[in-house]
Scaffold this motif. Structure first.
Motif, mmCIF file in Angstrom:
data_model
loop_
_atom_site.group_PDB
_atom_site.id
_atom_site.type_symbol
_atom_site.label_atom_id
_atom_site.label_comp_id
_atom_site.label_asym_id
_atom_site.label_seq_id
_atom_site.Cartn_x
_atom_site.Cartn_y
_atom_site.Cartn_z
ATOM 1 N N GLU A 100 3.521 8.935 -4.270
ATOM 2 C CA GLU A 100 3.557 9.091 -2.809
ATOM 3 C C GLU A 100 4.515 10.206 -2.394
ATOM 4 O O GLU A 100 4.182 11.051 -1.550
ATOM 5 N N ASP A 131 -0.460 2.504 10.426
ATOM 6 C CA ASP A 131 0.397 3.266 9.500
ATOM 7 C C ASP A 131 1.866 3.125 9.890
ATOM 8 O O ASP A 131 2.737 2.987 9.027
ATOM 9 N N GLU A 134 3.134 -0.283 8.870
ATOM 10 C CA GLU A 134 3.336 -0.302 7.413
ATOM 11 C C GLU A 134 4.615 0.432 7.019
ATOM 12 O O GLU A 134 5.364 -0.021 6.141
ATOM 13 N N THR A 135 4.866 1.563 7.682
ATOM 14 C CA THR A 135 6.061 2.348 7.387
ATOM 15 C C THR A 135 7.325 1.572 7.726
ATOM 16 O O THR A 135 8.289 1.561 6.947
ATOM 17 N N LEU A 138 7.744 -1.087 5.144
ATOM 18 C CA LEU A 138 8.127 -0.469 3.873
ATOM 19 C C LEU A 138 9.626 -0.173 3.857
ATOM 20 O O LEU A 138 10.333 -0.469 2.881
ATOM 21 N N ARG A 195 2.631 0.472 -0.425
ATOM 22 C CA ARG A 195 2.051 0.538 0.921
ATOM 23 C C ARG A 195 0.733 -0.227 0.980
ATOM 24 O O ARG A 195 0.435 -0.890 1.986
ATOM 25 N N ARG A 199 -0.324 -3.262 3.403
ATOM 26 C CA ARG A 199 -1.501 -3.145 4.256
ATOM 27 C C ARG A 199 -2.475 -4.306 4.058
ATOM 28 O O ARG A 199 -2.969 -4.883 5.041
#
Length: 470
Positions: A100, A131, A134-135, A138, A195, A199
């Motif tokens: 990534e 997104d 998710e970020t 994370l 990730r 998700r």
């Protein structure tokens, strides 16, 4: 949905009329929808578009088909198109990066190169609200502060994210309603990537506790970004007040001012000092910050903490010094003749001395209250010419009123003068030796007494006070 994207663009002032915009299109639904909507808005917004696609070479023929698909999309929209190809697997292997991280570095390099080549002001990315959620998760799972909980910024330099307030299901519905074709990245289902686990596993589980979890995380990120921005500005003000950047490899923090700052601000100042020396906050974790903070608060002179990026922090009396390990801190050498009377500029450092000779009857009593940046000495006891230079190893002098001579180094240690200030000290000498350490003390040999007939008065206007005349 087009109106919603336009509101996001206006809310964050992403675009200005006349902007040329690079559209980063992978071929997936997000980037395809972004390209379509910005194409429909381009006349209204007064912008021009250019599509860019990078083959990361992770997926062989599948990636080649993605590139051909994006080229056809650009042709259908009658937009200029740039494609690129980079062996990212080799890139990450050679640098020890994750897939990534390596892909992100290469992708941004490519997009910035295209923007520079075509003269684009902005680069549009297709990140959506999912997104963003998710970020945030994370970062949360890795351990983070406000910066990480704020997620991705809607705008950052040239980068804009027009779909950041659009949910993934809205994008998929738009594709279905408008019969838009798109590509599916098969690696998005591979659970070797954290990730993808967030998700497909974590967020669906959290939706059982909060059906609006995507909205909640996005709202939290927006609030946190605003508060983080405020703290960043506050940190910048404090940095200018209590931090001194000596050169590219040396930074000082005043301990007393640091002690008066809030704990949260102390941590931010440490991060900022580290980033100033290394160019990033990479590898600096909470443990490093706390060890550094405790060194500044409670450490003794000479104690140090080693940080990543080849950075060390050393406590020196009322200063904490951040420096690159191995950084040479020797003073700039000069040996400048001092004009009497007149002004003398030391061109190597920019410092200046002014000198005049005063008859004793015109002197009065002001010399008894001399400031740190001026000296009054018996002209009859001085053997000309005079020279100014930095401190040298082994320098000796007899401080005013002292019973005997001592090393300048020991004098500084006794006075608890920080190492960096010792390095910057200016020594004034006649033909017999030191007569004045600028900002500190004259030599007892040249003191004014009852036999004095003329006085040499020297001052350095730009010097920072370091101590009292002995």
């Amino acid at each position: 949905m087009i109106a919603k994207v336009k509101r996001t663009i206006q809310k964050y002032e992403m675009l200005q009329s006349g902007d040329r915009v690079i559209l980063a299109v992978s071929g997936g639904p997000d980037s395809v929808v972004m390209a379509q909507i910005l194409y429909l808005l381009k006349d209204d917004l007064g912008i021009s578009l250019h599509i860019a696609h990078l083959n990361h070479r992770f997926r062989g023929k599948e990636a080649e088909e993605d590139a051909r698909f994006v080229e056809r999309l650009a042709q259908s929209l009658n937009l200029d198109y740039t494609s690129g190809s980079k062996n990212v697997p080799d890139f990450i292997d050679s640098r020890g990066l994750s897939a990534e991280e390596g892909a992100r570095i290469v992708r941004y390099q490519f997009l910035n190169h295209v923007a520079k080549t075509v003269g684009a002001e902005k680069i549009a990315l297709g990140h959506n609200a999912n997104d963003q959620a998710e970020t945030v998760m994370l970062h949360f799972l890795r351990g983070t502060g406000l910066r990480g909980l704020g997620g991705m910024k809607p705008t950052r330099g040239k980068i804009i994210r027009p779909l950041l307030e659009i949910k993934r299901r809205e994008i998929e519905s738009y594709c279905e309603e408008n019969r838009l074709e798109y590509r599916i990245d098969s690696t998005n289902r591979e659970f070797i990537y954290r990730r993808n686990k967030i998700r497909h596993q974590l967020l669906p589980t959290l939706e059982g506790y909060n059906p609006r979890i995507i909205h909640t995380l996005n709202r939290m990120a927006e609030v946190v970004r605003a508060e983080s921005d405020y703290l960043i500005r506050d940190t910048d003000k404090s940095f200018k007040k209590i931090v001194s950047v000596k050169d590219e490899g040396l930074i000082e923090i005043g301990v007393h001012d640091f002690l008066s700052a809030h704990k949260a601000l102390q941590r931010r100042l440490i991060r900022k000092c580290f980033a100033r020396l290394t160019g990033s906050r990479k590898d600096l974790d909470f443990g490093h910050i706390e060890r550094t903070r405790l060194l500044i608060l409670k450490g003794g002179t000479g104690k140090r903490v080693d940080l990543p990026g080849n950075v060390s922090v050393v406590k020196s009396y009322d200063q904490a010094i951040f420096k690159k390990r191995g950084q040479k801190t020797e003073p700039i050498w000069y040996h400048t003749k001092v004009h009497i009377p007149g002004a003398t500029t030391i061109f190597e450092t920019g410092r200046e001395l002014t000198a005049e000779v005063i008859p004793i009857e015109d002197l009065g009593e002001e010399y008894r209250n001399a400031s740190e940046n001026e000296a009054y000495m018996d002209m009859g006891k001085i053997e000309l010419p005079l020279y100014a230079r930095p401190r040298c190893h082994g320098d000796l002098f007899r401080p005013l009123g002292a019973p005997g001579r001592k090393k300048v180094k020991d004098y500084f240690i006794d006075r608890k003068v920080p190492l960096s200030k010792r390095k910057d000290s200016l020594i004034l000498l006649d033909q017999k030796g030191i007569i004045w350490i600028a900002g500190f003390c004259i030599d007892d040999r040249v003191k004014i007494d009852d036999e004095t007939r003329e006085v040499l008065y020297i001052r350095e206007p730009a010097i920072q006070p370091q101590g009292n005349l002995c």
